[in-house]
Design a protein around this motif. Sequence first.
Motif, PDB file in Angstrom:
ATOM      1  N   MET A 168       0.832  -1.203   0.000  1.00  0.00           N
ATOM      2  CA  MET A 168       0.000   0.000   0.000  1.00  0.00           C
ATOM      3  C   MET A 168       0.866   1.253   0.000  1.00  0.00           C
ATOM      4  SD  MET A 168      -3.257  -0.736  -0.093  1.00  0.00           S
ATOM      5  CE  MET A 168      -4.120   0.646   0.660  1.00  0.00           C
ATOM      6  N   LYS A 169       1.940   1.250   0.781  1.00  0.00           N
ATOM      7  CA  LYS A 169       2.840   2.408   0.813  1.00  0.00           C
ATOM      8  C   LYS A 169       3.542   2.587  -0.528  1.00  0.00           C
ATOM      9  CE  LYS A 169       3.820   2.843   5.752  1.00  0.00           C
ATOM     10  NZ  LYS A 169       4.883   2.967   6.763  1.00  0.00           N
ATOM     11  N   GLN A 170       3.954   1.484  -1.142  1.00  0.00           N
ATOM     12  CA  GLN A 170       4.614   1.578  -2.449  1.00  0.00           C
ATOM     13  C   GLN A 170       3.658   2.156  -3.486  1.00  0.00           C
ATOM     14  OE1 GLN A 170       5.982  -2.448  -3.107  1.00  0.00           O
ATOM     15  NE2 GLN A 170       7.965  -2.063  -2.121  1.00  0.00           N
ATOM     16  N   HIS A 171       2.396   1.750  -3.430  1.00  0.00           N
ATOM     17  CA  HIS A 171       1.417   2.287  -4.369  1.00  0.00           C
ATOM     18  C   HIS A 171       1.250   3.788  -4.170  1.00  0.00           C
ATOM     19  CE1 HIS A 171      -2.283   2.044  -6.907  1.00  0.00           C
ATOM     20  NE2 HIS A 171      -2.609   3.103  -6.187  1.00  0.00           N
ATOM     21  N   SER A 172       1.154   4.216  -2.913  1.00  0.00           N
ATOM     22  CA  SER A 172       0.974   5.637  -2.613  1.00  0.00           C
ATOM     23  C   SER A 172       2.144   6.461  -3.143  1.00  0.00           C
ATOM     24  CB  SER A 172       0.815   5.831  -1.104  1.00  0.00           C
ATOM     25  OG  SER A 172       0.677   7.187  -0.781  1.00  0.00           O
ATOM     26  N   GLU A 173       3.353   5.962  -2.963  1.00  0.00           N
ATOM     27  CA  GLU A 173       4.536   6.687  -3.433  1.00  0.00           C
ATOM     28  C   GLU A 173       4.611   6.714  -4.946  1.00  0.00           C
ATOM     29  OE1 GLU A 173       7.743   4.721  -1.534  1.00  0.00           O
ATOM     30  OE2 GLU A 173       7.261   5.455   0.478  1.00  0.00           O
ATOM     31  N   ALA A 174       4.202   5.614  -5.588  1.00  0.00           N
ATOM     32  CA  ALA A 174       4.323   5.526  -7.040  1.00  0.00           C
ATOM     33  C   ALA A 174       3.257   6.351  -7.770  1.00  0.00           C
ATOM     34  CB  ALA A 174       4.245   4.066  -7.482  1.00  0.00           C
ATOM     35  N   PHE A 175       2.041   6.395  -7.214  1.00  0.00           N
ATOM     36  CA  PHE A 175       0.929   7.023  -7.938  1.00  0.00           C
ATOM     37  C   PHE A 175       0.365   8.259  -7.237  1.00  0.00           C
ATOM     38  CE2 PHE A 175       0.954   2.483  -9.004  1.00  0.00           C
ATOM     39  CZ  PHE A 175       1.057   2.554 -10.391  1.00  0.00           C
ATOM     40  N   ASN A 176       0.942   8.618  -6.090  1.00  0.00           N
ATOM     41  CA  ASN A 176       0.495   9.787  -5.335  1.00  0.00           C
ATOM     42  C   ASN A 176      -0.996   9.712  -5.011  1.00  0.00           C
ATOM     43  OD1 ASN A 176       0.976  12.222  -4.004  1.00  0.00           O
ATOM     44  ND2 ASN A 176       0.326  13.429  -5.779  1.00  0.00           N
ATOM     45  N   SER A 177      -1.469   8.528  -4.712  1.00  0.00           N
ATOM     46  CA  SER A 177      -2.861   8.324  -4.313  1.00  0.00           C
ATOM     47  C   SER A 177      -2.932   7.054  -3.475  1.00  0.00           C
ATOM     48  CB  SER A 177      -3.779   8.197  -5.536  1.00  0.00           C
ATOM     49  OG  SER A 177      -3.491   7.015  -6.267  1.00  0.00           O
ATOM     50  N   GLU A 178      -3.973   6.984  -2.635  1.00  0.00           N
ATOM     51  CA  GLU A 178      -4.138   5.811  -1.784  1.00  0.00           C
ATOM     52  C   GLU A 178      -4.918   4.741  -2.534  1.00  0.00           C
ATOM     53  OE1 GLU A 178      -2.616   5.605   1.121  1.00  0.00           O
ATOM     54  OE2 GLU A 178      -1.860   7.629   0.772  1.00  0.00           O
ATOM     55  N   PHE A 179      -4.375   3.547  -2.590  1.00  0.00           N
ATOM     56  CA  PHE A 179      -5.021   2.448  -3.289  1.00  0.00           C
ATOM     57  C   PHE A 179      -6.392   2.169  -2.671  1.00  0.00           C
ATOM     58  CE2 PHE A 179      -5.932  -2.098  -3.835  1.00  0.00           C
ATOM     59  CZ  PHE A 179      -5.785  -2.237  -5.206  1.00  0.00           C
ATOM     60  N   GLY A 180      -7.432   2.236  -3.493  1.00  0.00           N
ATOM     61  CA  GLY A 180      -8.778   1.900  -3.032  1.00  0.00           C
ATOM     62  C   GLY A 180      -9.615   3.075  -2.588  1.00  0.00           C
ATOM     63  N   ASP A 181      -9.014   4.247  -2.336  1.00  0.00           N
ATOM     64  CA  ASP A 181      -9.780   5.424  -1.928  1.00  0.00           C
ATOM     65  C   ASP A 181     -10.343   6.138  -3.155  1.00  0.00           C
ATOM     66  OD1 ASP A 181      -9.123   4.787   0.639  1.00  0.00           O
ATOM     67  OD2 ASP A 181      -7.814   6.507   0.995  1.00  0.00           O
ATOM     68  N   GLU A 182     -11.384   6.930  -2.929  1.00  0.00           N
ATOM     69  CA  GLU A 182     -12.028   7.633  -4.037  1.00  0.00           C
ATOM     70  C   GLU A 182     -12.307   9.076  -3.647  1.00  0.00           C
ATOM     71  OE1 GLU A 182     -12.481   8.295  -6.966  1.00  0.00           O
ATOM     72  OE2 GLU A 182     -14.136   7.094  -7.779  1.00  0.00           O
ATOM     73  N   GLU A 183     -12.245   9.983  -4.620  1.00  0.00           N
ATOM     74  CA  GLU A 183     -12.606  11.385  -4.441  1.00  0.00           C
ATOM     75  C   GLU A 183     -13.637  11.744  -5.507  1.00  0.00           C
ATOM     76  OE1 GLU A 183      -9.019  13.536  -4.867  1.00  0.00           O
ATOM     77  OE2 GLU A 183      -8.153  12.874  -2.956  1.00  0.00           O
ATOM     78  N   PHE A 184     -14.810  12.185  -5.072  1.00  0.00           N
ATOM     79  CA  PHE A 184     -15.843  12.615  -6.011  1.00  0.00           C
ATOM     80  C   PHE A 184     -15.909  14.137  -5.986  1.00  0.00           C
ATOM     81  CE2 PHE A 184     -20.237  13.949  -6.850  1.00  0.00           C
ATOM     82  CZ  PHE A 184     -20.407  13.430  -8.125  1.00  0.00           C
ATOM     83  N   ARG A 185     -15.569  14.744  -7.109  1.00  0.00           N
ATOM     84  CA  ARG A 185     -15.597  16.205  -7.222  1.00  0.00           C
ATOM     85  C   ARG A 185     -16.513  16.583  -8.390  1.00  0.00           C
ATOM     86  NH1 ARG A 185     -10.051  15.532  -5.701  1.00  0.00           N
ATOM     87  NH2 ARG A 185      -9.593  16.711  -3.786  1.00  0.00           N
TER      88      ARG A 185
END
Length: 811
Positions: A512-529
């Motif tokens: 999960m930390k590697q994903h966050s560092e690689a893609f600048n987002s948390e794996f599995g979280d969502e933002e609705f704008r």
Amino acid sequence: MNKVVLYIKDADNVYQAVDLFEDETISVTSKIQDIRDISKIFTDFSQSFTLPASKKNNKIFRHFYNYFISEGAFDARKKVDAVLEINYIPFRQGKIFLNSVKVKENKPFAYNVTFFGNTVTLKDSLGDDELSQLNFSQFNHSYGTDEVRDGLTTGVDFSGNTTSIIYPLISHTKRLYFDSRNSGGHSLDGNLHFQSTGGGSNNENLALEYTDLKPAIKAKEIINAIEDNPKYNISFVTGDDDDFFDSDAFSNLYLWLSRTKGVLGGAESAEEKIKVLEDWQYDSGDNFVSISSDGQEVFFTDIPDSGTPFGSIGLNCTITPSGGYENVQYTIQMYREGVLWAETSNVTGTKAVSYNSYFGLGSSWNDIRWKFIVRSNSQFLFTPSLSMFDLRSSPARSQVLDCNPSVLTAQSEVIISEEVPKMKIIDFLSGIFNMFNLTAFFIDDMNSPNFGKIKVMKLDEFYTPTDTGSDAYPSNIYDITRYVDSSETDVEATIPFSEINFNYQKAKTLLMKQHSEAFNSEFGDEEFRPDGVDRGKPYNVKVPFEHFKFERLFDDNSLDIASGTPTDIQWGYSAGDNFKPQPEADPKTGNYEPVLTKPMLFYGINTTIASVFRYINWSGTSHQALSTYWRPSNTNETGSNPNYNLPLELGTTTSTTTNKLVDSSQNFLSTVEVGDFVSNTTDSTLALVTAVDSDTTLSLSLDIFVSGEDYKVYRKPAFTLNFDNEVDEWNLIDYSGETSSLFSKFYQTYIEDAFNAKKRIFKLTAHLPNSILLNYKMNDRFKIGDKVFTINSINSNLKTGESKLELLNVL
């Protein structure tokens, strides 16, 4: 003018009609989901109202105002069952909460109370109880290499039930990999490639071991345990197509049993040994105690209600260490109906754990199952003895049981209630409700077979229900045009937020930390704008669970890496980013430090490994190659990938039609569904199936085919635990951004409707007749003129029928 009748259950569990003030206004607000607070479920509630301190009401409230009364006093800390009627026709069932008593000239004048709907029962009943207080004793099992191997391959067997407790391929410490090279490969511990002596050296020393894994419990068993506990008196509706706890989205959802970091029992207590005392047998006394068939549980059978007043009933388990073990520290635990009841902790020498009671009916002791467990961090040899006594009977009775001397040499038992994560039951339920956007309500129709139960369903299905099933919840449309006060209506926007964020708990694990560092987002979280919205504050939907990213292993053999073909092994890793290799160990290790995560949910998929050369390397009573295992997954099913799995269909188009796939040799009607994906393997384009026109023709979301092009049809999994669209860790594709995410499956329709520029909240007054007031449900619709509205909330004066409505226009 309506006659309002309020019934309150008294100390004898009898509903009594209370006296009311003639001029008292009783207004009840009904809402189940508020568009301004989307993550919460609401229930009916009243404004506070007063009841006269009449003789009848004083008796019901047991003279609460007189604080000198202690025996049998009314407990204002708890809500009391109540029923509201209009003209003697049931309106709502729920609970009354006593707020205060007004006293005038030293005499009671009025009781101030509030009415709540029955859905509040969930929080009131469960209180702050934790998952560990539920009874999972039927799933306790031996802990050893054979039991864990079976739990990994098929599930732990409980009389033919092999899906309630499994051991998923989630490692707490050991870093797993797959390297099929017989020479020149990795020599680190954790190689899942099985290699016997033939063709190379035996690699059993690198294999997966039973202590690398922890169990998981099916989430439905947690729901069952809540229902089975008589303390809570909670029952959920089951059997209908729209009941969430019977749905495919929930059926193979599991909670990983990791209460402490590292090995089962915790890194600090890795050597803790557990022994369930068993093989109890009669030694001496009156012989009035029974023993369960497995020899582990004991229970009274014929304690009478009558007898010596306040005579105690109880039991006492004594542990006597064998010679040479008098200074070994140990703990004795007493379990009542699978729940820890009493313990004597960290003691040495001869000690006991005891419990007795002087109160309550004697018969209430009958058939309660008692079990005893001894724990120690050291080898411990001891002899147990159990004394059970009944001093209420005349003459008094006692009985002594014993069992053979016991020895603790290694952890031999898994006690499920001690391995569940530290979490309140209500937080577990709230987390499930928020993940899947569920609503819940009490079935108060006395003619329903599910009367008194709580129905849980998807919010979208609640507002667009089916009309089938034994207790379907269809919506009605009431024309209230002539009842509306048209002199004044307030119209408001429905957009209180600038954005909505859907989040898991902060991740601690490596992937999960590697994903966050690689893609600048948390794996599995969502933002609705939403576009065009510049008002309001962010709204956060945060669940109490942590999320995992899983990894499908590739063979480190260079030829297999070049081919891009993965193994059939997917695993999870509960370790952080602190690398702690041990190059001096034998075998060498390349592990990361384990971390304690928040409670974690996953889908369990029993998976068969296709290639005999890629079986799982297992070291137990013998060196074995395992061909099946429980795969941890963020999707509820396998789905398909045209690169790695057999597609649903494949072929070559036979003609050119805009936004169509045409193949005259196919039979699409029996194999393809709307929502499946089509891959044009000639030019690597993708499209969604929007309709199955015939056996030979599919309608597509994009125009991607001309005659003579090759294609494959494949299917995405029905559900995923990611709020957003992520690459499926198993199939290694994102289905063109159309994964079945939590947001798209459970939230998108409701939220996009709420943020629609044409959506409005209409606030108005109506004088509803009893034909509507007594029968409307929160998923019904009101019609005014030629316009139809859904209900956000209703506040009704029960005497006059005057109702303040908050309605949402249907687009």
